[in-house]
Design an enzyme around this catalytic site. Structure first.
Site, PDB file in Angstrom:
ATOM      1  CB  ALA A  10      47.337  37.440  44.193  1.00  0.00           C
ATOM      2  CG  PHE A  65      47.942  39.016  38.304  1.00  0.00           C
ATOM      3  CD1 PHE A  65      46.914  38.620  37.742  1.00  0.00           C
ATOM      4  CD2 PHE A  65      47.958  40.442  38.831  1.00  0.00           C
ATOM      5  CE1 PHE A  65      45.611  39.160  37.933  1.00  0.00           C
ATOM      6  CE2 PHE A  65      46.829  41.190  38.787  1.00  0.00           C
ATOM      7  CZ  PHE A  65      45.583  40.564  38.437  1.00  0.00           C
ATOM      8  CD  GLN A 122      50.557  42.702  47.640  1.00  0.00           C
ATOM      9  OE1 GLN A 122      50.492  41.777  48.421  1.00  0.00           O
ATOM     10  NE2 GLN A 122      51.781  43.022  46.963  1.00  0.00           N
ATOM     11  CG  HIS A 136      49.511  46.878  43.564  1.00  0.00           C
ATOM     12  ND1 HIS A 136      49.725  45.647  43.735  1.00  0.00           N
ATOM     13  CD2 HIS A 136      50.199  47.657  43.914  1.00  0.00           C
ATOM     14  CE1 HIS A 136      50.969  45.643  44.194  1.00  0.00           C
ATOM     15  NE2 HIS A 136      51.191  46.780  44.371  1.00  0.00           N
ATOM     16  CB  CYS A 154      41.227  59.969  25.762  1.00  0.00           C
ATOM     17  SG  CYS A 154      40.509  61.392  26.449  1.00  0.00           S
ATOM     18  CB  SER A 183      50.645  39.312  50.371  1.00  0.00           C
ATOM     19  OG  SER A 183      52.064  40.030  49.918  1.00  0.00           O
TER      20      SER A 183
HETATM   21 ZN   LIG Z   1      42.827  62.211  27.095  1.00  0.00          ZN
END
Ligand SMILES: [Zn+2]
Length: 265
Positions: A33, A44, A118, A136, A169, A210
């Site tokens: 970060a 974060f 990351q 990540h 979705c 990091s």
């Molecule tokens: Zn789906």
């Protein structure tokens, strides 16, 4: 330390790091970060600016937040999108800073072989780096949590903006989330394998921004060391691996990177 002394010591450290890079056959970079804070993306986990310390986001910062919680999945997803939307917008608009640009130049010049990051902000790629492994995931893709269908996060964010409801979705009505590795979740094993290919060749790992707290990022430099490689750490605070590193610099990353770049030229 006086500023002039700090300046002198950063210069000396930068010269040592430049020499290590020049001597290395396969240098790689591991970024966290701290590389992106100068691009306006908050760390974060930082206590001051950390998104995950805000009261409403605490629920989501717990390990395994999507699995273990008193909230129902619906409530969790609404919370996730309420907090995540703002951060998503910030990440999408962010521009690479000098440190990202220098790393991209180093790749072109053969000084740096690859980056394992990351960060989910794609700023290394925006700066021009090509050999980037995102342990990540990244915040530009999204997927359905049920059928795995993939979406562009940009499109999904537009839907959220319109309806103010966590998007679902088209195929199965499952919730859609960004394709990032959340707290308590694991990096996909294919990605770990890709990272290991780089780690096993590396004779030098430059760790940038990091704090080396989160697995697997904290373990990758350990493997480099075990295989006889060297470590360099540039971060705003100390890490557990400082004592086994060749050089440790606790200063602004962009500032140190500029000095290393000068020392290389
Ligand atoms: Zn789906």
């Amino acid at each position: 330390m006086k500023d002039s002394e700090t300046k002198k010591s950063i210069k000396q450290d930068a010269a040592r790091i430049a020499a290590l890079l020049t001597d290395s056959d396969y240098p790689i970079c591991i970024t966290g970060a701290g590389v992106s804070t100068d691009s306006g993306i908050p760390d974060f986990r930082s206590p001051e600016t950390g998104l995950w310390n805000q009261e409403e986001a605490k629920e989501l910062s717990k390990p395994g937040a999507f699995r273990i919680s008193e909230l129902t999945l619906d409530e969790k997803m609404e919370l996730f999108w309420r907090v995540g939307y703002k951060l998503g917008k910030k990440i999408m608009k962010a521009k690479p800073n000098k440190a990202h640009k220098i790393l991209a130049d180093w790749e072109k010049d053969g000084i740096m072989k690859s980056i394992i990051t990351q960060n989910v902000d794609r700023l290394h790629q925006k700066a021009g780096s090509q050999n980037v492994i995102e342990i990540h995931g990244n915040a530009f893709e999204a997927k359905c949590m049920f059928c795995g269908g993939s979406y562009r996060l940009k499109d999904v964010m537009r839907r959220y903006k319109r309806k103010k409801r966590a998007p679902w979705c088209d195929v199965c009505a499952g919730f859609i989330r960004p394709n990032v590795v959340m707290f308590g979740e694991s990096t996909p094993s294919e990605t770990i394998q890709e990272a290991l290919v780089e780690i096993k060749q590396a004779d030098l790992a430059l760790v940038l921004g990091s704090s080396l707290i989160v697995y697997p990022a904290n373990y990758l430099p350990v493997i480099v060391r075990k295989r006889g490689g060297k470590l360099v750490i540039i971060n705003d605070q100390s890490t557990d691996l400082d004592k086994v590193s060749e050089v440790v610099v606790n200063a602004s990353i962009t500032r140190v990177m500029k000095e290393i770049n000068k020392a290389l030229n």
